[in-house]
Each structure stands twice: as C-alpha cells, then as structure tokens.
Scaffold this motif. Structure first.
Motif, PDB file in Angstrom:
ATOM      1  N   ALA A 106      -3.999   5.209   1.939  1.00 38.64           N
ATOM      2  CA  ALA A 106      -4.179   4.902   0.444  1.00 38.64           C
ATOM      3  C   ALA A 106      -5.755   4.267   0.248  1.00 38.64           C
ATOM      4  O   ALA A 106      -6.098   3.392   1.166  1.00 38.64           O
ATOM      5  CB  ALA A 106      -3.397   3.868  -0.242  1.00 38.64           C
ATOM      6  N   VAL A 107      -6.267   4.416  -0.933  1.00 36.56           N
ATOM      7  CA  VAL A 107      -7.381   3.595  -1.544  1.00 36.56           C
ATOM      8  C   VAL A 107      -6.927   2.827  -2.677  1.00 36.56           C
ATOM      9  O   VAL A 107      -6.552   3.673  -3.471  1.00 36.56           O
ATOM     10  CB  VAL A 107      -8.561   4.661  -1.796  1.00 36.56           C
TER      11      VAL A 107
ATOM     12  N   THR B 180       0.942  -1.345   0.172  1.00 37.85           N
ATOM     13  CA  THR B 180      -0.052   0.076  -0.130  1.00 37.85           C
ATOM     14  C   THR B 180       0.899   1.199   0.050  1.00 37.85           C
ATOM     15  O   THR B 180       0.378   2.596  -0.297  1.00 37.85           O
ATOM     16  CB  THR B 180      -0.724   0.075   1.237  1.00 37.85           C
ATOM     17  N   GLY B 181       2.019   1.332   0.224  1.00 36.83           N
ATOM     18  CA  GLY B 181       2.759   2.241   0.613  1.00 36.83           C
ATOM     19  C   GLY B 181       3.007   3.130   1.652  1.00 36.83           C
ATOM     20  O   GLY B 181       2.385   2.605   2.618  1.00 36.83           O
TER      21      GLY B 181
ATOM     22  N   ASP C   5     -11.610  11.980  -1.259  1.00 32.13           N
ATOM     23  CA  ASP C   5     -12.467  12.732  -0.093  1.00 32.13           C
ATOM     24  C   ASP C   5     -12.740  11.635   0.869  1.00 32.13           C
ATOM     25  O   ASP C   5     -13.094  12.099   1.898  1.00 32.13           O
ATOM     26  CB  ASP C   5     -13.968  12.791  -1.060  1.00 32.13           C
ATOM     27  N   LEU C   6     -12.800  10.465   0.368  1.00 31.31           N
ATOM     28  CA  LEU C   6     -13.014   9.544   1.528  1.00 31.31           C
ATOM     29  C   LEU C   6     -11.671   9.439   2.413  1.00 31.31           C
ATOM     30  O   LEU C   6     -12.209   9.471   3.852  1.00 31.31           O
ATOM     31  CB  LEU C   6     -12.885   8.059   0.872  1.00 31.31           C
ATOM     32  N   LEU C   7     -10.641   9.576   2.219  1.00 27.39           N
ATOM     33  CA  LEU C   7      -9.468   9.827   3.115  1.00 27.39           C
ATOM     34  C   LEU C   7      -9.621  10.978   3.912  1.00 27.39           C
ATOM     35  O   LEU C   7      -9.234  10.972   5.219  1.00 27.39           O
ATOM     36  CB  LEU C   7      -8.101   9.928   2.221  1.00 27.39           C
TER      37      LEU C   7
ATOM     38  N   THR D 212     -21.948   1.165 -12.388  1.00 25.80           N
ATOM     39  CA  THR D 212     -21.324   1.790 -13.443  1.00 25.80           C
ATOM     40  C   THR D 212     -20.022   2.371 -12.972  1.00 25.80           C
ATOM     41  O   THR D 212     -18.889   2.092 -13.475  1.00 25.80           O
ATOM     42  CB  THR D 212     -22.146   2.720 -14.145  1.00 25.80           C
ATOM     43  N   TRP D 213     -20.232   3.075 -11.739  1.00 19.72           N
ATOM     44  CA  TRP D 213     -19.052   3.736 -11.103  1.00 19.72           C
ATOM     45  C   TRP D 213     -18.644   3.103 -10.104  1.00 19.72           C
ATOM     46  O   TRP D 213     -17.685   3.788  -9.231  1.00 19.72           O
ATOM     47  CB  TRP D 213     -19.478   5.256 -10.886  1.00 19.72           C
ATOM     48  N   GLN D 214     -18.980   2.037  -9.546  1.00 18.49           N
ATOM     49  CA  GLN D 214     -18.237   1.370  -8.549  1.00 18.49           C
ATOM     50  C   GLN D 214     -17.003   0.381  -8.677  1.00 18.49           C
ATOM     51  O   GLN D 214     -16.934  -0.167  -9.644  1.00 18.49           O
ATOM     52  CB  GLN D 214     -19.647   0.408  -7.792  1.00 18.49           C
ATOM     53  N   SER D 215     -16.381   0.663  -7.834  1.00 26.02           N
ATOM     54  CA  SER D 215     -15.054   0.097  -7.523  1.00 26.02           C
ATOM     55  C   SER D 215     -14.813  -0.694  -6.061  1.00 26.02           C
ATOM     56  O   SER D 215     -15.436  -0.247  -5.171  1.00 26.02           O
ATOM     57  CB  SER D 215     -13.826   0.855  -7.923  1.00 26.02           C
ATOM     58  N   VAL D 216     -14.233  -1.939  -5.913  1.00 31.30           N
ATOM     59  CA  VAL D 216     -13.955  -2.604  -4.742  1.00 31.30           C
ATOM     60  C   VAL D 216     -12.632  -2.015  -4.389  1.00 31.30           C
ATOM     61  O   VAL D 216     -11.474  -2.135  -5.382  1.00 31.30           O
ATOM     62  CB  VAL D 216     -13.899  -4.120  -5.081  1.00 31.30           C
ATOM     63  N   CYS D 217     -12.416  -1.519  -3.289  1.00 29.18           N
ATOM     64  CA  CYS D 217     -11.143  -0.906  -2.719  1.00 29.18           C
ATOM     65  C   CYS D 217     -10.920  -1.099  -1.245  1.00 29.18           C
ATOM     66  O   CYS D 217     -11.607  -1.387  -0.624  1.00 29.18           O
ATOM     67  CB  CYS D 217     -11.613   0.611  -2.955  1.00 29.18           C
ATOM     68  N   LEU D 218      -9.278  -1.408  -1.074  1.00 32.91           N
ATOM     69  CA  LEU D 218      -9.033  -1.743  -0.019  1.00 32.91           C
ATOM     70  C   LEU D 218      -8.504  -0.222   0.461  1.00 32.91           C
ATOM     71  O   LEU D 218      -7.998   0.569   0.106  1.00 32.91           O
ATOM     72  CB  LEU D 218      -7.487  -2.255  -0.230  1.00 32.91           C
ATOM     73  N   VAL D 219      -8.929   0.166   1.640  1.00 28.73           N
ATOM     74  CA  VAL D 219      -8.878   1.508   2.358  1.00 28.73           C
ATOM     75  C   VAL D 219      -7.774   1.180   3.534  1.00 28.73           C
ATOM     76  O   VAL D 219      -8.087   0.485   4.419  1.00 28.73           O
ATOM     77  CB  VAL D 219     -10.099   2.198   2.891  1.00 28.73           C
TER      78      VAL D 219
END
Length: 140
Positions: free
Chosen positions: A19-20, A14-15, A65-67, A116-123
């Motif tokens: 990160a998202v 993740t660095g 924005d989430l972060l 359409t705009w959804q992605s699966v993300c590790l936060v």
C-alpha cells in the motif's frame, strides 16, 4: 501558543496488500493544531524496518506505478537471505534503502510547502504487519 517542538504518533492500519497510504491530510491537521501559522520543518518518521516515506503524486496511478516499480526492483521471491514471514519478505527489509523511513518538509505559515501534485505517503510492502506508526514532529 505551542512550543518550538511538538510531536505526535499516528497509528495507521495498512491492510493485507502492499500500500501507498496518503498522510498529507493527517500532516496538515497536525500542523493546524501545532504550527499556529509559523514557519518551520515537519519531520515524518516511520519507526519500522520495512516501510518508507515518499513524496509523490497520488490518485493518478503514480502510487500503483511506485508499487509496480518496487516489485520489479525488489521482487517478492525466495532470493532474499532474510526469510522469516511471507515468501519474499526479505525484500521488505531492503525497501528503506530505496525509500527512507523519513522525510523533512518545509512548513510556511503553518502549512506544508508542497508542490501542486505532491503528497506525503507511507509506503508499506510488508503484508505481515498491518499496524504501523508514523511520528510527526514540527520544529518551528
């Protein structure tokens, strides 16, 4: 033909910054290999106490924005009782209460049934641990 349940462990770096990380392509690749055009469920699970899974839009600023929202809700300062690690690290241990470490997603015809705009993300807000695991499990 693969069995009704298959699982795989991803290793993600993740660095050193919050990160998202978009996992959508890795999820689709896993399903191409193991779902074989079937319907079912994909479970995405992060076996860490300081990371979560979100289904959000990425690339348009929503990930930043989430972060920013998480920094407002869970400030990285010295208010936290859990104090080992970087300053404010205790908030990373509260993160999974807001972003659970799992998501279960529908699979139709071997593909994720995302909007359409959804992605699966590790936060991941924990800058002390840059090596993460994500378990993908398909039941179908």
């Amino acid at each position: 033909m693969p069995g009704p349940f298959t699982t795989r462990l991803l290793h993600i770096t993740t660095g050193s910054d919050e990160a998202v990380n978009d996992l959508t392509d890795a999820c689709e690749q896993f399903l191409q290999e193991f779902a074989s055009g079937r319907d079912g469920l994909l479970n995405v699970f992060v076996p860490h106490a300081t990371a979560g899974v979100a289904v959000i839009e990425t690339g348009s600023g929503s990930d930043d924005d989430l972060l920013a929202a998480l920094r407002t809700l869970l400030p990285p300062d010295d208010r936290w009782r859990h104090r080992h690690g970087s300053p404010g690290h205790g908030r990373d241990h509260v993160l999974p209460a807001f972003l659970p470490p799992h998501a279960t997603l529908p699979v139709l015809g071997g593909r994720l049934a995302l909007g359409t705009w959804q992605s699966v993300c590790l936060v991941d807000t924990n800058v002390d641990n840059v090596k993460r695991q994500v378990r993908l499990s398909f039941l179908g």
